[in-house]
Design a protein around this motif. Structure first.
Motif, short mmCIF file in Angstrom:
data_model
loop_
_atom_site.label_atom_id
_atom_site.label_comp_id
_atom_site.label_asym_id
_atom_site.label_seq_id
_atom_site.Cartn_x
_atom_site.Cartn_y
_atom_site.Cartn_z
N GLN A 12 0.82 -1.20 0.00
CA GLN A 12 0.00 0.00 0.00
C GLN A 12 0.87 1.27 0.00
O GLN A 12 0.65 2.18 -0.79
CB GLN A 12 -0.89 -0.04 1.24
N MET A 13 1.88 1.29 0.90
CA MET A 13 2.68 2.51 1.04
C MET A 13 3.60 2.76 -0.15
O MET A 13 4.14 3.85 -0.31
CB MET A 13 3.53 2.45 2.32
N SER A 14 3.81 1.74 -0.98
CA SER A 14 4.65 1.96 -2.16
C SER A 14 3.87 2.67 -3.26
O SER A 14 4.47 3.19 -4.20
CB SER A 14 5.20 0.63 -2.67
N THR A 15 2.52 2.72 -3.14
CA THR A 15 1.69 3.27 -4.23
C THR A 15 2.11 4.68 -4.66
O THR A 15 2.42 4.91 -5.84
CB THR A 15 0.21 3.27 -3.81
N PRO A 16 2.12 5.66 -3.73
CA PRO A 16 2.46 7.02 -4.18
C PRO A 16 3.90 7.12 -4.67
O PRO A 16 4.18 7.89 -5.60
CB PRO A 16 2.26 7.88 -2.93
N LEU A 17 4.79 6.32 -4.08
CA LEU A 17 6.18 6.36 -4.53
C LEU A 17 6.27 5.87 -5.97
O LEU A 17 7.01 6.42 -6.79
CB LEU A 17 7.06 5.49 -3.62
N LEU A 18 5.46 4.83 -6.29
CA LEU A 18 5.46 4.31 -7.66
C LEU A 18 4.98 5.37 -8.64
O LEU A 18 5.62 5.62 -9.67
CB LEU A 18 4.53 3.10 -7.76
N LEU A 19 3.86 6.02 -8.29
CA LEU A 19 3.29 7.01 -9.21
C LEU A 19 4.27 8.16 -9.42
O LEU A 19 4.52 8.59 -10.54
CB LEU A 19 1.96 7.54 -8.66
N GLY A 20 4.84 8.66 -8.32
CA GLY A 20 5.77 9.77 -8.42
C GLY A 20 7.01 9.39 -9.20
O GLY A 20 7.47 10.14 -10.08
N ALA A 21 7.55 8.20 -8.91
CA ALA A 21 8.78 7.78 -9.57
C ALA A 21 8.54 7.53 -11.06
O ALA A 21 9.39 7.86 -11.89
CB ALA A 21 9.34 6.52 -8.90
N LEU A 22 7.37 6.99 -11.41
CA LEU A 22 7.08 6.74 -12.83
C LEU A 22 7.08 8.06 -13.60
O LEU A 22 7.70 8.17 -14.67
CB LEU A 22 5.73 6.03 -12.98
N GLY A 23 6.40 9.06 -13.04
CA GLY A 23 6.38 10.37 -13.69
C GLY A 23 7.78 10.93 -13.83
O GLY A 23 8.16 11.46 -14.88
N GLU A 24 8.56 10.78 -12.76
CA GLU A 24 9.91 11.33 -12.77
C GLU A 24 10.78 10.63 -13.81
O GLU A 24 11.56 11.26 -14.50
CB GLU A 24 10.51 11.20 -11.36
N VAL A 25 10.62 9.30 -13.94
CA VAL A 25 11.39 8.56 -14.95
C VAL A 25 11.06 9.10 -16.34
O VAL A 25 11.95 9.41 -17.14
CB VAL A 25 11.09 7.05 -14.89
N MET A 26 9.76 9.27 -16.61
CA MET A 26 9.33 9.73 -17.94
C MET A 26 9.91 11.10 -18.24
O MET A 26 10.44 11.35 -19.32
CB MET A 26 7.80 9.81 -18.00
N LEU A 140 -1.40 -8.69 -1.68
CA LEU A 140 -1.39 -8.30 -3.09
C LEU A 140 -2.78 -8.08 -3.66
O LEU A 140 -2.95 -7.31 -4.59
CB LEU A 140 -0.67 -9.38 -3.91
N PHE A 141 -3.78 -8.75 -3.12
CA PHE A 141 -5.08 -8.74 -3.80
C PHE A 141 -6.20 -8.19 -2.93
O PHE A 141 -7.36 -8.42 -3.19
CB PHE A 141 -5.42 -10.14 -4.31
N ARG A 142 -5.86 -7.50 -1.82
CA ARG A 142 -6.90 -6.79 -1.10
C ARG A 142 -6.42 -5.36 -0.89
O ARG A 142 -6.16 -4.93 0.22
CB ARG A 142 -7.22 -7.48 0.24
N GLN A 143 -6.24 -4.66 -1.98
CA GLN A 143 -5.75 -3.28 -1.94
C GLN A 143 -6.79 -2.37 -2.57
O GLN A 143 -7.78 -2.84 -3.14
CB GLN A 143 -4.43 -3.18 -2.72
N ASN A 144 -6.54 -1.05 -2.49
CA ASN A 144 -7.50 -0.15 -3.13
C ASN A 144 -7.14 0.01 -4.61
O ASN A 144 -6.07 -0.38 -5.06
CB ASN A 144 -7.58 1.19 -2.40
N ILE A 145 -8.07 0.63 -5.33
CA ILE A 145 -7.98 0.68 -6.79
C ILE A 145 -6.70 1.40 -7.26
O ILE A 145 -6.06 1.01 -8.22
CB ILE A 145 -9.25 1.36 -7.37
N LEU A 146 -6.31 2.45 -6.50
CA LEU A 146 -5.14 3.23 -6.91
C LEU A 146 -3.87 2.38 -6.82
O LEU A 146 -2.96 2.51 -7.65
CB LEU A 146 -5.02 4.47 -6.02
N THR A 147 -3.80 1.52 -5.82
CA THR A 147 -2.63 0.65 -5.68
C THR A 147 -2.53 -0.32 -6.86
O THR A 147 -1.45 -0.49 -7.43
CB THR A 147 -2.72 -0.12 -4.36
#
Lengths: 306, 370
Positions: A12-26, A140-147
């Motif tokens: 769960q806590m990796s979610t925002p890091l993933l989104l931010g890092a993906l944008g930064e990579v691009m 892995l399979f009981r997370q919210n939609i954003l994750t």
């Protein structure tokens, strides 16, 4: 039981890091660092909360957060890409400003409430059957939609970057802007577009903290997490899959800190656990020996003058 | 890693190569004015008249001797965190971690004063000052060392190290240095022998302000009158040319961050021994960020830093009183600083364009002459 909770929280806590890092990579692949990322995280958290609180709809909140990110991105992109001003200094200015604006308008809209205002955060969606797997299932399979979206976006981002024409243009803009220019593609437009997209993703990432997870907004809720996403980009060697690996490690560190703090076990001072993700970032920065830095990262592109 | 390529940007050009003092003053004043105007627009959302708020702000700041003296007390640490950023910037390096270096300087100075309360003032004060500079300098020097040894990104390391420094300070004031009562996360009040004597009695204006001025003078001497300064500026202007000239840039990285961190650490001594006389968890949380704004507004020049710090000091004294006596929230001060920085950056673009237009006109005029 503890392990299950820990894993679920790490994912769960990796979610925002993933989104931010993906944008930064691009965006860094095109040669621009998005240095306003920390401010966009906080403004996104504020805009997400405000949108959700006023409309009563979380989706509206997430849209507001992305819009807020884009607004900062327009300013940042205009100054750094078109006016060719310094990326780090511009980022510092926008971080101070964006954080101030979020905190200011929270006060304008809601005054000083006695109890923090709350919204119902995103609810977990269990995937049938798979979520029943012991230990891994709930993680892995009981997370919210954003994750789910964030995790799915990483391989997708990799595919776009390395297997499509658009990805080739993005990478070439960072590696060899002269060639892109010669091919008749505007370097400035590609970079500006990438800044906007990355800012939208970072705004969304910020909103995860306010309405995806806690359901409230506070002034210090980001506390450098934007910079961790920024660091994941280059720790992951400018590759979405590398960033994914890093985000999982940080997600585990974050989750372990929260779990240990709430469990009442006192082996090490709390402050050490709080500092752990930042120490880890420094350590990882030092350990990384070979980098695949986009050749023109951080420099403005100016056509040769007549 | 990435900073290497910043040499040619028009901002670093304008920031470190101003076209005349008058033009710098004009554009800085314009940026401050536009910043005030933009923040004023936001005040309308709260139903406040910006003119009235600013009238209050400046009349508060200059209301009486106490408040005017307070401007100098507020400016003193700002000069030092401004110098911390400006000094490194001259070498093309980014020290974003002044806040952490300041905190460690503050907590070390307090620890020193609490451990040796029996020492006489003339011994204790220099000891605290030296300890705070050593703590800030070593913490900053760590970033420089990591950059030299591991080619780490100094921006990121100094930024992350601030969060670690905050955790260290939190731990120290919560546990070993906690007040005897054990009620709040703060230290006991320091022995009076360790207080910096005040310059104007009955105000908070203490001799530390002159220490900050001396630091600005020292930065100027270091930058323009020593070999280290020459090497620093060479590395800042063009890193590969400096390397070909035989300058060992790794030594420069470490020295710059040692000095830069020592400036920020000394700010801790000024705040703890001069104003607070104790350490409270999380005090002055924006000193580092404000230092960056001050350095940018002051053109990364020690004199510019001192003038900008005085201006920010006045804004803080007046701003604080405005936010205490009306419903204008204190976040307006951060917004004001952010806007001023943005306008300074935009003015660099404008000045760059103006310079080019002038050069072109001159070239054209030269071409027509027989």
């Amino acid at each position: 039981m503890i392990l299950e909770g820990l894993l679920a929280r790490a994912v769960q806590m990796s979610t925002p890091l993933l989104l931010g890092a993906l944008g930064e990579v691009m965006v860094e692949r095109t040669g621009v660092m998005n240095m306003a990322i920390e401010g966009i995280f906080l403004l996104g958290a504020w805009a997400g909360f405000t949108g959700a609180y006023i409309t009563g709809s979380l989706s509206a909140g997430f849209l507001c957060a992305m819009a807020a990110g884009v607004v900062v991105g327009v300013l940042y992109g205009w100054i750094t890409v078109f006016l060719k001003q310094h990326q780090i200094v511009t980022g510092v200015a926008l971080n101070i400003l964006a954080a101030g604006i979020g905190i200011f308008f929270y006060r304008v809209l809601f005054g000083v409430p006695l109890l923090p205002l709350t919204v119902e955060p995103l609810r977990p969606l269990a995937v049938p059957f798979l979520s029943a797997i012991p230990v891994l299932g709930p993680a892995l399979f009981r997370q919210n939609i954003l994750t789910y979206l964030a995790w799915g976006a990483m391989p997708l981002g990799w595919w776009v970057l390395f297997r499509t024409r658009a990805g080739l243009v993005l990478r070439s803009t960072g590696a060899n802007p002269e060639a892109v220019d010669a091919a008749g593609i505007s370097v400035e437009r590609v970079r500006f577009g990438a800044v906007l997209a990355a800012s939208a993703l970072s705004g969304l990432a910020g909103a995860f903290y306010s309405i995806g997870y806690l359901g409230l907004f506070s002034n210090d809720m980001i506390g450098g997490r934007g910079w961790i996403a920024f660091a994941l980009c280059f720790l992951g060697n400018w590759n979405p899959l590398g960033a994914l690996l890093g985000a999982v490690v940080f997600g585990i560190a974050d989750a372990a800190a929260i779990t240990l703090q709430t469990s009442g076990i006192r082996m090490v001072p709390n402050e050490f656990l709080i500092a752990l993700p930042y120490i880890l970032t420094i350590a990882a920065t030092l350990a990384r020996k070979r980098f695949n830095v986009p050749a023109s990262l951080g420099t403005a592109y100016t056509k040769e003058e007549k | 890693m990435t900073a290497e390529k910043h040499g040619g940007n028009s901002l670093s050009e304008s920031l470190t190569d101003p076209d005349g003092i008058l033009s710098s003053l004009f554009f800085s004043s314009l940026s401050v004015f536009l910043g005030l105007a933009s923040a004023g627009v936001l005040m309308l959302f709260l139903g406040h008249s910006p003119a009235a708020v600013y009238r209050d702000l400046f009349s508060f700041a200059f209301r009486d001797v106490y408040n005017i003296a307070d401007i100098f007390a507020k400016a003193a640490p700002l000069i030092l965190t401004g110098l911390a950023f400006a000094f490194a910037f001259r070498a093309g390096l980014f020290n974003i971690g002044a806040q952490g270096q300041f905190y460690l300087g503050a907590v070390t100075s307090a620890a020193c004063a609490l451990s040796f309360p029996f020492l006489p003032s003339w011994l204790l004060l220099p000891l605290c000052a030296a300890a705070s500079m050593a703590a800030g300098g070593l913490w900053g020097g760590m970033t420089g060392y990591f950059k030299a040894r591991f080619n780490a990104n100094e921006f990121l390391v100094s930024m992350m190290s601030t969060y670690v420094a905050v955790a260290i300070m939190d731990f120290l004031v919560r546990s070993p240095l906690r007040e005897a009562k054990g009620e709040y996360p703060q230290t006991d009040v320091l022995a009076e022998a360790s207080w910096i004597p005040s310059f104007l009695s009955g105000t908070r204006f203490h001799w530390g302000f002159f220490l900050a001025l001396a630091a600005a003078g020292a930065a100027w001497v270091l930058l323009w009158k020593t070999t280290l300064g020459f090497r620093m500026r060479a590395v800042g202007k063009n890193r590969s040319a400096a390397r070909f000239a035989g300058i060992r840039e790794k030594n420069v990285f470490v020295s710059v961050f040692l000095v830069s961190g020592a400036f920020a650490g000394l700010a801790g001594f000024l705040e703890v021994n001069g104003v607070q006389h104790m350490v409270v968890q999380g005090f002055n949380p924006l000193l580092g960020a404000e230092g960056i704004g001050i350095a940018v507004l002051g053109g990364a020049h020690p004199l510019g830093v001192v003038l900008s710090a005085l201006l920010f000091g006045a804004l803080k004294v007046g701003g604080l009183l405005v936010t205490q006596t009306s419903s204008v929230p204190s976040s307006i001060i951060a917004i004001l600083e952010g806007f001023v920085m943005l306008y300074v950056i935009l003015s660099f673009y404008l000045r760059h364009r103006l310079r080019r237009a002038c050069a072109r006109r001159r070239a054209a005029a030269g071409g027509e002459a027989p």
